[in-house]
Design a protein around this motif. Sequence first.
Motif, mmCIF file in Angstrom:
data_model
loop_
_atom_site.group_PDB
_atom_site.id
_atom_site.type_symbol
_atom_site.label_atom_id
_atom_site.label_comp_id
_atom_site.label_asym_id
_atom_site.label_seq_id
_atom_site.Cartn_x
_atom_site.Cartn_y
_atom_site.Cartn_z
ATOM 1 N N HIS A 1 -0.253 17.935 -0.214
ATOM 2 C CA HIS A 1 0.337 16.942 0.685
ATOM 3 C C HIS A 1 -0.679 15.885 1.120
ATOM 4 N N GLN A 2 -1.930 16.271 1.264
ATOM 5 C CA GLN A 2 -2.959 15.281 1.572
ATOM 6 C C GLN A 2 -3.124 14.299 0.418
ATOM 7 N N ALA A 3 -3.075 14.816 -0.809
ATOM 8 C CA ALA A 3 -3.193 13.939 -1.977
ATOM 9 C C ALA A 3 -1.998 13.002 -2.087
ATOM 10 N N VAL A 4 -0.802 13.510 -1.759
ATOM 11 C CA VAL A 4 0.399 12.668 -1.765
ATOM 12 C C VAL A 4 0.242 11.515 -0.775
ATOM 13 N N MET A 5 -0.212 11.834 0.431
ATOM 14 C CA MET A 5 -0.349 10.783 1.452
ATOM 15 C C MET A 5 -1.407 9.765 1.046
ATOM 16 N N ALA A 6 -2.456 10.217 0.378
ATOM 17 C CA ALA A 6 -3.474 9.284 -0.115
ATOM 18 C C ALA A 6 -2.864 8.323 -1.140
ATOM 19 N N LYS A 7 -1.949 8.836 -1.967
ATOM 20 C CA LYS A 7 -1.255 7.969 -2.932
ATOM 21 C C LYS A 7 -0.426 6.911 -2.201
ATOM 22 N N PHE A 8 0.315 7.337 -1.185
ATOM 23 C CA PHE A 8 1.128 6.384 -0.425
ATOM 24 C C PHE A 8 0.253 5.282 0.176
ATOM 25 N N ARG A 9 -0.865 5.660 0.754
ATOM 26 C CA ARG A 9 -1.752 4.655 1.362
ATOM 27 C C ARG A 9 -2.285 3.689 0.311
ATOM 28 N N GLN A 10 -2.540 4.204 -0.889
ATOM 29 C CA GLN A 10 -3.017 3.328 -1.957
ATOM 30 C C GLN A 10 -1.926 2.350 -2.383
ATOM 31 N N ALA B 1 0.352 1.077 -0.498
ATOM 32 C CA ALA B 1 0.413 0.041 0.535
ATOM 33 C C ALA B 1 -0.713 -0.972 0.365
ATOM 34 N N ALA B 2 -1.889 -0.483 -0.010
ATOM 35 C CA ALA B 2 -3.020 -1.388 -0.234
ATOM 36 C C ALA B 2 -2.809 -2.257 -1.471
ATOM 37 N N ASP B 3 -2.175 -1.692 -2.494
ATOM 38 C CA ASP B 3 -1.988 -2.407 -3.765
ATOM 39 C C ASP B 3 -0.818 -3.391 -3.730
ATOM 40 N N GLU B 4 0.203 -3.112 -2.905
ATOM 41 C CA GLU B 4 1.421 -3.932 -2.891
ATOM 42 C C GLU B 4 1.777 -4.356 -1.462
ATOM 43 N N PRO B 5 0.915 -5.127 -0.815
ATOM 44 C CA PRO B 5 1.129 -5.427 0.612
ATOM 45 C C PRO B 5 2.356 -6.275 0.908
ATOM 46 N N GLU B 6 2.868 -7.020 -0.063
ATOM 47 C CA GLU B 6 4.056 -7.837 0.205
ATOM 48 C C GLU B 6 5.308 -6.981 0.349
ATOM 49 N N ARG B 7 5.413 -5.940 -0.462
ATOM 50 C CA ARG B 7 6.595 -5.072 -0.395
ATOM 51 C C ARG B 7 6.387 -3.882 0.530
ATOM 52 N N ILE B 8 5.208 -3.290 0.502
ATOM 53 C CA ILE B 8 4.979 -2.007 1.161
ATOM 54 C C ILE B 8 4.136 -2.195 2.422
ATOM 55 N N HIS B 9 4.635 -1.649 3.523
ATOM 56 C CA HIS B 9 3.943 -1.751 4.807
ATOM 57 C C HIS B 9 3.666 -0.357 5.362
ATOM 58 N N LEU B 10 2.413 -0.115 5.733
ATOM 59 C CA LEU B 10 2.005 1.156 6.314
ATOM 60 C C LEU B 10 2.260 1.107 7.815
ATOM 61 N N VAL B 11 2.898 2.149 8.338
ATOM 62 C CA VAL B 11 3.331 2.181 9.739
ATOM 63 C C VAL B 11 2.671 3.367 10.447
ATOM 64 N N ASP B 12 2.084 3.120 11.599
ATOM 65 C CA ASP B 12 1.508 4.183 12.419
ATOM 66 C C ASP B 12 2.650 4.987 13.038
ATOM 67 N N ALA B 13 2.873 6.187 12.521
ATOM 68 C CA ALA B 13 4.004 7.000 12.960
ATOM 69 C C ALA B 13 3.689 7.853 14.184
ATOM 70 N N SER B 14 2.527 7.638 14.793
ATOM 71 C CA SER B 14 2.202 8.373 16.017
ATOM 72 C C SER B 14 2.808 7.712 17.253
ATOM 73 N N GLN B 15 3.386 6.530 17.087
ATOM 74 C CA GLN B 15 4.031 5.833 18.191
ATOM 75 C C GLN B 15 5.379 6.486 18.516
ATOM 76 N N SER B 16 5.991 6.051 19.613
ATOM 77 C CA SER B 16 7.315 6.569 19.962
ATOM 78 C C SER B 16 8.338 6.129 18.925
ATOM 79 N N VAL B 17 9.437 6.872 18.850
ATOM 80 C CA VAL B 17 10.510 6.529 17.923
ATOM 81 C C VAL B 17 10.994 5.104 18.175
#
Length: 209
Positions: free
Chosen positions: A166-175, A177-193
């Motif tokens: 699961h850590q490797a999966v999340m690292a892929k997701f972050r990559q 977002a870095a590679d396709e910033p126009e379509r993909i946005h990384l969101v801090d999910a520690s905030q309130s709903v």
Amino acid sequence: MTDGRFISLEGGEGTGKSTQARALAKALEKHGLVVRLTREPGGTPGAEIIRELLLTGGQDKWDMRTEALLFAAARAEHCGKLIRPALARGEWVICDRFIDSSRAYQSVDGELGDSEILALHQIGSKGLMPDRTFILDLPEAVASRRAAARDRGDSDRIGGRESDYHQAVMAKFRQFAADEPERIHLVDASQSVEAITDMLLQNLEAMMS
């Protein structure tokens, strides 16, 4: 009639994708949009049958290539019978997981490359991509606790894989977002709903005008 918009929510286990998909759908409906909320694998009767095949049973039930083919088949059915028709009607489609989950989950063991998974997607779903993808990001320890509380010891065969996977999966997701910033946005999910939903809406404002 103008075409609709296609939004996907992605991330690891326990990051709040399903919660945000529902909240975003309700918020968009309040803006007068017709919204279709769906999920992967699944979304149509045929794809839901494949979901059951994928998520139940032991870890050795499928090898990674078979798993990728099953996900691609479910997605082809989903795109052909639900997503593309809804978009053609001018609806907004909010999908809990889509192709980026296959890219992340089925490639981490090195058996399949990203280009192979995208090639399957091109064959099965004619390469359909979301207009916007939000990846909900949490530290692995926090996400793991949330997933455990949600599943109560009854996780599916993919969610039940080891922490390193699961850590490797999340690292892929972050990559992604870095590679396709126009379509993909990384969101801090520690905030309130509510704070997360408001941020997603702000990001989509230009599409709603």
